[in-house]
Design an enzyme around this catalytic site. Structure first.
Site, PDB file in Angstrom:
ATOM      1  N   GLY A   1       0.828  -1.218   0.000  1.00  0.00           N
ATOM      2  CA  GLY A   1       0.000   0.000   0.000  1.00  0.00           C
ATOM      3  C   GLY A   1       0.854   1.256   0.000  1.00  0.00           C
TER       4      GLY A   1
ATOM      5  N   LEU B   1       1.589   3.489  -2.108  1.00  0.00           N
ATOM      6  CA  LEU B   1       1.133   4.727  -2.752  1.00  0.00           C
ATOM      7  C   LEU B   1      -0.013   5.383  -1.980  1.00  0.00           C
ATOM      8  CD1 LEU B   1       1.168   3.642  -6.519  1.00  0.00           C
ATOM      9  CD2 LEU B   1       2.922   4.889  -5.244  1.00  0.00           C
TER      10      LEU B   1
ATOM     11  N   TYR C   1     -15.076  -2.151   8.616  1.00  0.00           N
ATOM     12  CA  TYR C   1     -13.688  -1.719   8.811  1.00  0.00           C
ATOM     13  C   TYR C   1     -13.236  -2.033  10.244  1.00  0.00           C
ATOM     14  CZ  TYR C   1      -9.741   1.602   8.849  1.00  0.00           C
ATOM     15  OH  TYR C   1      -8.511   2.192   8.931  1.00  0.00           O
TER      16      TYR C   1
ATOM     17  N   LYS D   1     -10.392  -4.561  11.757  1.00  0.00           N
ATOM     18  CA  LYS D   1      -9.296  -4.051  12.596  1.00  0.00           C
ATOM     19  C   LYS D   1      -9.176  -4.852  13.889  1.00  0.00           C
ATOM     20  CE  LYS D   1      -7.414  -0.910  10.050  1.00  0.00           C
ATOM     21  NZ  LYS D   1      -6.115  -1.223   9.450  1.00  0.00           N
TER      22      LYS D   1
END
Ligand code: SER
Length: 317
Positions: A8, A10, A141, A145
């Site tokens: 990840g 970018l 999400y 997590k």
């Protein structure tokens, strides 16, 4: 020294973590990877590989070919996008982490994996949220997590993997834009303030959340990964805090620099519900005592620097 791989790269964190790692360890030692190809002119300051983190074989090949010893796994969907596309979020956020953990186990790599304030939910104490408390998030999400925190703990205890992580608050940076997060307003507001003198905010004026300027987030990541393992009790899910404010308070701070700045509110019910399920502030005592965490940027310092950095970038100097 074995090399470092950043997934990840970018994205919002990767765009600043990769240069910081390269400054510390040398450009050739840090392999940046992303599912996207870097835009023309970017990504030329060191090795880059296209990588889909859900593709185990591709990941394994890359780790072996470059003799990777440490992984910084940043590839993930943020909260609002994850809520819109929960199946994809599970696949990327959980599927990706599981494969990263497996590759780390097989190749004896150290691993950094970010968690978030989203790992908490409506049943969590909302003010000065303790390090160890109720974690029942109600977003996809958040589910990925908290499950990620548990899975990382499992790999640490069961297989002796050196996996570490932080519960990041909303991250604010001038280098790369976040995408699809609930805290994105705190970045977009600076662009619109400088370009148009006004901002339409998708969270209500009194939505209080922890936030952090990216230089603090990058330094926290590097310091945690260099911390003495013997002192770490929590390892992969440290609460960390720096700035704490509402959209109205951020607007007032921006107005000190741009007196005509105006904010209006057009609340997006989905992102407001996500923000309302998160803590208003975290207690970061464990990070402070176990590895010496100290933030440098509060609301005033972050605001001044964001405006100063964005002016030339937006050609408004
Ligand atoms: N900043 C993230 C988001 O808004 C929280 O981890 O999704």
């Amino acid at each position: 020294m074995r090399r470092i791989l950043v997934t990840g790269a970018l994205g919002q964190i990767g765009s600043e973590l990769v240069p910081a790692l390269r400054a510390r360890h040398g450009a050739e030692q840090v392999i940046a990877s992303d599912i996207r190809v870097p835009p023309a002119g970017a990504g030329t300051d060191g090795p880059f590989a296209v990588l889909d983190v859900t593709n185990f074989r591709q990941l394994q090949d890359l780790v072996r070919r470059h003799e990777i010893g440490t992984l910084y796994h940043l590839a993930a969907l943020l909260s609002a996008t994850a809520e819109e596309r929960p199946h994809v979020a599970w696949e990327i956020n959980m599927g990706g982490l599981y494969k990263i953990l497996e590759v780390a186990r097989e190749n004896r790599c150290a691993l950094f994996h970010p968690s978030s304030i989203a790992a908490f939910g409506p049943g969590t104490p909302r003010a000065a949220t303790p390090q160890d408390t109720v974690q029942r998030p109600n977003t996809m999400y958040g589910v990925t997590k908290v499950a990620g925190e548990l899975l990382a703990d499992y790999y640490a205890h069961r297989f002796g993997l050196d996996v570490r992580g932080l519960r990041f608050p909303g991250l604010i940076s001038h280098t790369a834009l976040p995408g699809g997060g609930t805290t994105d307003y705190a970045v977009a507001i600076f662009y619109d303030a400088l370009r148009h003198g006004r901002y339409r905010c998708f969270l209500g004026p009194d939505t209080r959340l922890d936030m952090m300027y990216m230089p603090d987030a990058v330094r926290a990541t590097l310091e945690l990964m260099e911390a003495d393992p013997a002192r770490l009790e929590h390892r992969n899910a440290f609460n960390i805090a720096a700035a704490n404010f509402t959209p109205a308070e951020l607007a007032a701070e921006i107005r000190k620099h741009l007196p005509g700045f105006e904010i209006e509110y057009e609340v997006d019910p989905q992102r407001q519900a996500i923000a309302d399920s998160w803590p208003q502030s975290l207690d970061d005592t464990a990070a402070r005592t176990e590895w010496g965490w100290r933030p440098r940027y509060d609301l005033a310092a972050m605001t001044a620097e964001m405006l100063e950095q964005l002016r030339p970038k937006l050609k408004l100097a």
